[in-house]
Design a protein around this motif. Structure first.
Motif, short mmCIF file in Angstrom:
data_model
loop_
_atom_site.label_atom_id
_atom_site.label_comp_id
_atom_site.label_asym_id
_atom_site.label_seq_id
_atom_site.Cartn_x
_atom_site.Cartn_y
_atom_site.Cartn_z
N SER A 152 0.83 -1.21 0.00
CA SER A 152 0.00 0.00 0.00
C SER A 152 0.86 1.26 0.00
N ASP A 153 2.03 1.21 0.61
CA ASP A 153 2.88 2.40 0.67
C ASP A 153 3.56 2.72 -0.66
N ILE A 154 3.44 1.84 -1.64
CA ILE A 154 3.91 2.19 -2.99
C ILE A 154 3.15 3.41 -3.49
N HIS A 155 1.92 3.59 -3.00
CA HIS A 155 1.06 4.71 -3.41
C HIS A 155 1.11 5.81 -2.34
N ARG A 156 2.30 6.11 -1.82
CA ARG A 156 2.40 7.01 -0.66
C ARG A 156 3.23 8.26 -0.92
N SER A 157 4.46 8.12 -1.39
CA SER A 157 5.36 9.27 -1.48
C SER A 157 4.93 10.22 -2.58
N ASP A 158 5.30 11.49 -2.43
CA ASP A 158 4.94 12.49 -3.44
C ASP A 158 5.53 12.15 -4.79
#
Length: 485
Positions: A152-158
């Motif tokens: 899910s954190d693949i879709h996290r950083s700017d």
């Protein structure tokens, strides 16, 4: 034919050579997994771990992939772990089968179905496997990680978000993302065709927002298959369906199909054209909660079902390009938008995978779609009905489905009837829930149990359903932390 095979081989060879990801470590949290005694049973004759019909194999595979990554590259363990998942996704069909064996190609790609078309066993397997990904996977030495939180954190950083939105790579980037999750669970992700809910009198009454499917649509997700999920930000999963935005309508879907090239339907657009990305934002806003924020949207598993439908729209559009426009979708990549969306630019964070690879026929070949249900039979789904006034299928309400449960199920104890109160009933005054006097009380009662909500940049919907209430959740700025990707 030989030219096509050669071109396909070059594309596949290029994709296979581009499997380098930038992933960091993750801390364990949440529920304790039950002990699994014999993971060795899931090794094939070559000694490789394989996903089988046994759900335990999902846990064992994650454990093996991460342990192997830890042994080979202790300072880049998560990079190697996710790289292994992507390799599994891309090697689902071998090059030989893809190019030369049509029948084998059809067997090795996976069929995605509308979620209400799944059998109960298919749905339970899907949700069970997601819950396995949400457990800490424990390794020797007290190390643990949560596979779902990494994914899910693949879709996290700017940087990742900008590379995935606002340009032509939006479609291919999210196609790769779906394949990555499928590689982790070993089965296709179903899609949520929100047109089937848009056509209801009150979409928030859909059976999807019950324990039968997604769980509660209001407040903390404290029942259903995702009950008790705690996000990587250490807060509960929450929703507030029908507050703003809009589900995707049949009119929006058909507007996309008016075109036969990618340029008018991918951002940035000019004139009066409508983009797939623009209509996709509506359901993000409509569900609210984590799903309404770019940085947290994929923490809600509904994200992947919604994007399954976005990919379905693109799948239908690509077939139309071939049939009606005699256009090759794989080469029709618009050279526009931010520099991070250039055709030969890296598909961030998927290493050296190029943006144009997301448009390839090879990636498309890994998936096929069962057509969304249509009238009059609506796929014989017990959760759908045909609205003859518009000749389209629509979802049954929670109360309709509850009334359809047989007396035999209830009397035998296999199913328990629920006290279903629809928002349409409450707002119209036809029915009042016990100890609650208004719709506002229904919503505020669920909200009081939520606690603080932290969200990042919000999706912006170009469409607003007139039936929405306008009461989106208030939230605090997302607390900065080290992202897992």
């Amino acid at each position: 034919m030989k030219v096509l095979q050669s071109l396909t081989g070059l594309v596949l060879a290029s994709i296979v050579g581009c499997l380098f990801l930038t992933i960091t470590t993750v801390k364990g949290q949440y529920s304790r997994p039950r002990h699994i005694r014999n993971c060795q049973q899931f090794r094939d004759r070559r000694g490789r771990f394989e996903l089988t019909g046994n759900d335990d194999s999902v846990y064992c595979l994650q454990q093996n992939l991460y342990q192997s990554a830890l042994s080979s590259s202790p300072f880049n363990v998560s990079i190697v772990y996710v790289e292994a998942l992507l390799q599994r996704a891309l090697f689902r069909c071998s090059y030989f089968n893809f190019v030369f064996r049509r029948n084998a190609r059809e067997r090795c790609n996976w069929e995605r179905k509308e979620v209400r078309m799944l059998s109960r066993s298919e749905w339970h397997r899907f949700t069970n496997r997601l819950n396995i990904l949400k457990r800490p996977v424990r390794l020797p030495g007290g190390i643990s990680f949560i596979p779902y939180d990494i994914i899910s954190d693949i879709h996290r950083s700017d940087v990742n978000i900008d590379a995935a939105h606002g340009g032509p790579s939006f479609l291919g980037w999210h196609r790769v993302y779906l394949l990555l999750l499928e590689a982790a669970i070993g089965m296709p992700v179903p899609y949520w065709d929100s047109r089937l809910d848009y056509d209801m009198t009150e979409p928030t009454d859909s059976v999807l927002w019950s324990d039968e499917f997604f769980g509660p649509g209001f407040g903390v997700v404290d029942s259903g298959p995702f009950a008790g999920w705690i996000t990587a930000d250490n807060i509960s999963l929450v929703r507030n369906i029908g507050s703003r935005g809009s589900l995707i309508s049949d009119a929006m879907f058909n507007d996309i199909l008016r075109y036969t090239r990618h340029d008018p339907v991918v951002d940035p657009t000019q004139g009066r054209s409508i983009s797939i990305e623009r209509i996709h934002a509506g359901p993000h806003v409509w569900v609210d909660g984590q799903l309404s924020s770019l940085q947290t949207a994929s923490q809600d598993p509904v994200f992947f079902l919604h994007h399954g439908f976005v990919d379905y729209i693109w799948y239908v559009f690509r077939n139309q390009m071939r049939d009606d426009g005699n256009i090759n979708p794989a080469s029709d990549y618009p050279n526009k938008g931010p520099t991070s969306h250039r055709p030969l630019g890296n598909m961030i964070p998927f290493g050296s995978l190029r943006n144009i690879h997301g448009y390839s026929d090879f990636l498309e070949s890994l998936t096929r779609y069962q057509t969304s249900p249509t009238c009059p039979s609506c796929g014989r789904s017990r959760y759908l009905e045909c609205d003859q006034t518009i000749n389209r299928c629509k979802s049954k309400t929670r109360r309709q489905f509850q009334n359809s449960i047989s007396l035999a199920d209830v009397s035998s104890g296999r199913r328990q009837p629920e006290n279903i109160v629809s928002l349409a009933d409450v707002s119209s005054g036809r029915r009042q829930p016990e100890n609650i006097t208004s719709l506002a009380d229904v919503l505020s009662g669920r909200r009081r149990a939520m606690g603080p909500i932290y969200l990042g940049r919000k999706f912006k919907s170009s469409f607003t359903d007139r039936r929405t209430r306008g009461d989106a959740l208030r939230f605090l700025p997302l607390i900065r932390r080290q992202t897992l990707v």
